[in-house]
Scaffold this motif. Structure first.
Motif, PDB file in Angstrom:
ATOM      1  N   ALA A 120       0.841  -1.215   0.000  1.00  0.00           N
ATOM      2  CA  ALA A 120       0.000   0.000   0.000  1.00  0.00           C
ATOM      3  C   ALA A 120       0.869   1.255   0.000  1.00  0.00           C
ATOM      4  CB  ALA A 120      -0.943  -0.011   1.205  1.00  0.00           C
ATOM      5  N   LEU A 121       1.938   1.250   0.778  1.00  0.00           N
ATOM      6  CA  LEU A 121       2.854   2.397   0.825  1.00  0.00           C
ATOM      7  C   LEU A 121       3.523   2.614  -0.526  1.00  0.00           C
ATOM      8  CD1 LEU A 121       4.279   4.590   2.539  1.00  0.00           C
ATOM      9  CD2 LEU A 121       5.992   2.852   3.121  1.00  0.00           C
ATOM     10  N   ALA A 122       3.978   1.529  -1.145  1.00  0.00           N
ATOM     11  CA  ALA A 122       4.622   1.627  -2.454  1.00  0.00           C
ATOM     12  C   ALA A 122       3.638   2.112  -3.518  1.00  0.00           C
ATOM     13  CB  ALA A 122       5.211   0.278  -2.843  1.00  0.00           C
ATOM     14  N   ALA A 138       1.056   4.067  -2.927  1.00  0.00           N
ATOM     15  CA  ALA A 138       0.743   5.465  -2.620  1.00  0.00           C
ATOM     16  C   ALA A 138       1.878   6.408  -2.994  1.00  0.00           C
ATOM     17  CB  ALA A 138       0.415   5.611  -1.133  1.00  0.00           C
ATOM     18  N   LYS A 139       3.114   5.891  -2.989  1.00  0.00           N
ATOM     19  CA  LYS A 139       4.290   6.712  -3.280  1.00  0.00           C
ATOM     20  C   LYS A 139       5.162   6.016  -4.323  1.00  0.00           C
ATOM     21  CE  LYS A 139       4.474   8.692   1.353  1.00  0.00           C
ATOM     22  NZ  LYS A 139       5.352   8.991   2.480  1.00  0.00           N
ATOM     23  N   PRO A 140       4.691   5.921  -5.581  1.00  0.00           N
ATOM     24  CA  PRO A 140       5.470   5.200  -6.599  1.00  0.00           C
ATOM     25  C   PRO A 140       6.850   5.812  -6.825  1.00  0.00           C
ATOM     26  CG  PRO A 140       3.420   6.104  -7.528  1.00  0.00           C
ATOM     27  CD  PRO A 140       3.482   6.505  -6.100  1.00  0.00           C
ATOM     28  N   GLY A 141       7.849   4.931  -6.942  1.00  0.00           N
ATOM     29  CA  GLY A 141       9.214   5.365  -7.244  1.00  0.00           C
ATOM     30  C   GLY A 141       9.976   5.975  -6.089  1.00  0.00           C
ATOM     31  N   THR A 142       9.394   5.978  -4.890  1.00  0.00           N
ATOM     32  CA  THR A 142      10.095   6.590  -3.748  1.00  0.00           C
ATOM     33  C   THR A 142      10.742   5.567  -2.827  1.00  0.00           C
ATOM     34  OG1 THR A 142       8.081   6.670  -2.414  1.00  0.00           O
ATOM     35  CG2 THR A 142       8.592   8.613  -3.758  1.00  0.00           C
ATOM     36  N   PHE A 158       8.682  -9.403  -7.390  1.00  0.00           N
ATOM     37  CA  PHE A 158       7.799  -8.785  -6.395  1.00  0.00           C
ATOM     38  C   PHE A 158       7.136  -7.536  -6.974  1.00  0.00           C
ATOM     39  CE2 PHE A 158       7.489  -5.791  -2.677  1.00  0.00           C
ATOM     40  CZ  PHE A 158       6.344  -6.360  -2.129  1.00  0.00           C
ATOM     41  N   LYS A 159       7.919  -6.678  -7.644  1.00  0.00           N
ATOM     42  CA  LYS A 159       7.360  -5.474  -8.276  1.00  0.00           C
ATOM     43  C   LYS A 159       6.243  -5.838  -9.252  1.00  0.00           C
ATOM     44  CE  LYS A 159      10.144  -2.527 -10.233  1.00  0.00           C
ATOM     45  NZ  LYS A 159      11.301  -1.864 -10.878  1.00  0.00           N
ATOM     46  N   ALA A 160       6.507  -6.812 -10.096  1.00  0.00           N
ATOM     47  CA  ALA A 160       5.530  -7.208 -11.118  1.00  0.00           C
ATOM     48  C   ALA A 160       4.273  -7.813 -10.487  1.00  0.00           C
ATOM     49  CB  ALA A 160       6.169  -8.198 -12.095  1.00  0.00           C
ATOM     50  N   ASP A 192       5.907   0.308  -8.074  1.00  0.00           N
ATOM     51  CA  ASP A 192       7.104   0.909  -8.656  1.00  0.00           C
ATOM     52  C   ASP A 192       8.080   1.220  -7.532  1.00  0.00           C
ATOM     53  OD1 ASP A 192       9.016   2.258 -10.152  1.00  0.00           O
ATOM     54  OD2 ASP A 192       7.837   4.104 -10.303  1.00  0.00           O
ATOM     55  N   VAL A 193       9.071   0.336  -7.344  1.00  0.00           N
ATOM     56  CA  VAL A 193      10.149   0.559  -6.382  1.00  0.00           C
ATOM     57  C   VAL A 193      11.457   0.551  -7.161  1.00  0.00           C
ATOM     58  CG1 VAL A 193       8.931  -0.345  -4.354  1.00  0.00           C
ATOM     59  CG2 VAL A 193      10.228  -1.906  -5.788  1.00  0.00           C
ATOM     60  N   VAL A 194      12.473   1.201  -6.611  1.00  0.00           N
ATOM     61  CA  VAL A 194      13.727   1.412  -7.324  1.00  0.00           C
ATOM     62  C   VAL A 194      14.790   0.405  -6.895  1.00  0.00           C
ATOM     63  CG1 VAL A 194      15.553   3.091  -7.815  1.00  0.00           C
ATOM     64  CG2 VAL A 194      13.191   3.872  -7.497  1.00  0.00           C
ATOM     65  N   HIS A 195      15.391  -0.263  -7.879  1.00  0.00           N
ATOM     66  CA  HIS A 195      16.476  -1.209  -7.624  1.00  0.00           C
ATOM     67  C   HIS A 195      17.768  -0.438  -7.358  1.00  0.00           C
ATOM     68  CE1 HIS A 195      19.660  -4.077  -9.334  1.00  0.00           C
ATOM     69  NE2 HIS A 195      19.363  -4.480  -8.123  1.00  0.00           N
TER      70      HIS A 195
END
Length: 136
Positions: A80-82, A84-88, A107-109, A114-117
């Motif tokens: 939910a956090l990811a 709400a705040k994509p790419g952060t 996991f992202k897919a 949208d999380v950053v590697h």
């Protein structure tokens, strides 16, 4: 003697040693190498040509951890956090193509987030960045 060579996503194979029988021995993560075949075309060896499996040595599970400063107490809250705040949010890995990287991308897919590697030179460095909250 073992020479630890972090980085390169385990593409750098430990230098083989020759036994009295003339056989060459080099410990290597075969499962990891199959995944790497499609990601890295120029490697200093061919898994199928240069290495022969002898015995399984290790099996390990991957787990997801977050620093306590991240506002999520469980997987549902983290997703939910990811969302709400994509790419952060970031996730650490021991390098491109490693099990940690591939698990993060899966996991992202699966979660549709949208999380950053953030690749590191090895798993010790990746763990340290999570513990120190420099990668969160």
């Amino acid at each position: 003697m073992i020479e630890n060579r972090p980085g390169a996503g385990a593409i750098i194979v430990p230098m083989p040693s020759r036994s009295r029988s003339g056989r060459v021995h080099a410990p290597h993560d075969v499962e990891h190498s199959h995944r790497q075949r499609s990601l890295f075309t120029k490697k200093p060896y061919s898994l199928l040509r240069d290495l022969a499996p002898i015995a399984p040595v290790n099996y390990s599970d991957l787990i997801l951890v977050v620093h306590p400063s991240v506002a999520a107490n469980n997987l549902k809250e983290l997703i939910a956090l990811a969302q709400a705040k994509p790419g952060t949010l970031n996730y650490a890995s021991s390098g491109p193509g490693t099990p940690y990287h591939m698990a993060g991308e899966l996991f992202k897919a699966m979660a549709g987030i949208d999380v950053v590697h953030v690749p590191h030179k090895g798993s010790a460095e990746a763990r340290t960045s999570v513990l120190a909250a420099t990668c969160r």
